[in-house]
Design a protein around this motif. Structure first.
Motif: not given
Length: 266
Positions: A118-145
């Motif tokens: 029931g809590g609120t989790l607020v995550v400020q920006y990360g870099q390419f590691e945020m696209a790794n499995p398990g870092m966020m609850p649902y997947p994203i993609t980040i391109v280079r650059p």
């Protein structure tokens, strides 16, 4: 702007200095004007907020939130494994914290459980590691650059005006995007899972629009918020709109994570 002036023997002094002193170098003085800038912010802060803040890299946000009157406990990543998180309404992760702290990565499942309860989790920006499995609850993609909005006055388009994040406890309007410093957003996801709700779109001149500046999703009985907005720059700079929006993110709940009204990217 408040300035300090000292007078001695008929002379006026308006500068101060910061001393840089290490054993291996001669002491250095960095001189600057003896003044401080104060910013008055019209902000509504819910009385129920109780925030745990996990610092990130080059992070000066927690003191700014305290200045807004928000109950705040700074929690170092190494303490997450042993601390009872249930007394907090919101946990905030500082910018690039996952990149710099293996202890935070190891504690991520516990943070997800906090949100599922029931809590609120607020995550400020990360870099390419945020696209790794398990870092966020649902997947994203980040391109280079990575996609970013470096023009601090770039137009911000509201694509979901009904989003609670933009409406309470502070109603976010055009003036809240005035006076931003250095940039709008950085390391923005190029694509994101359909369970994330978006509300803003922005881009630098000549670049493609990107709606990944704020992603909000349900997680169990709670709420997950990921933002790549440069709020870590706006709060120390006293930008009122950044402070008002940050309070809204801290207050996000299941209403904020409801069914997206804008078509998500695949």
């Amino acid at each position: 702007m408040i300035s300090a002036v000292a007078e001695s023997e008929g002379k006026r002094y308006t500068e101060g200095y910061t001393l840089v002193e290490y054993d291996h170098i001669r002491p250095q003085r960095l001189y600057r004007d003896a003044r401080i800038e104060l910013s008055a912010v019209d902000v509504q802060v819910p009385t129920t907020l109780n925030v745990a803040y996990v610092p990130g890299v080059g992070d000066n946000v927690a003191p700014m939130l305290e200045q807004l009157g928000i109950p705040m406990t700074v929690v170092e990543p190494e303490k997450l494994a042993s601390i009872n998180l249930s007394r907090f309404t919101t946990i905030v992760i500082g910018p690039r914290a996952y990149e710099s702290s293996p202890a935070l990565v190891a504690a991520n499942p516990k943070l997800f459980e906090f949100a599922r309860a029931g809590g609120t989790l607020v995550v400020q920006y990360g870099q390419f590691e945020m696209a790794n499995p398990g870092m966020m609850p649902y997947p994203i993609t980040i391109v280079r650059p990575a996609d970013r909005v470096t023009e601090e006055n770039a137009a911000v388009r509201v694509i979901d005006p009904s989003s609670p994040v933009l409406n309470g406890p502070n109603r976010i309007g055009p003036s809240d995007w005035d006076g931003w410093v250095q940039e709008r957003s950085l390391y923005m996801p190029r694509t994101h899972d359909a369970r994330y709700r978006t509300m803003l779109s922005m881009n630098d001149t000549g670049e493609q629009p990107n709606d990944g500046a704020i992603l909000v999703a349900p997680l169990g009985a709670g709420t997950y918020v990921y933002t790549t907005l440069a709020l870590f720059r706006q709060l120390p700079a006293g930008v009122p709109g950044g402070a008002r929006l940050f309070v809204n993110l801290l207050s996000a709940d299941q209403r904020s994570a409801g069914t997206p009204t804008a078509a998500p990217k695949p």
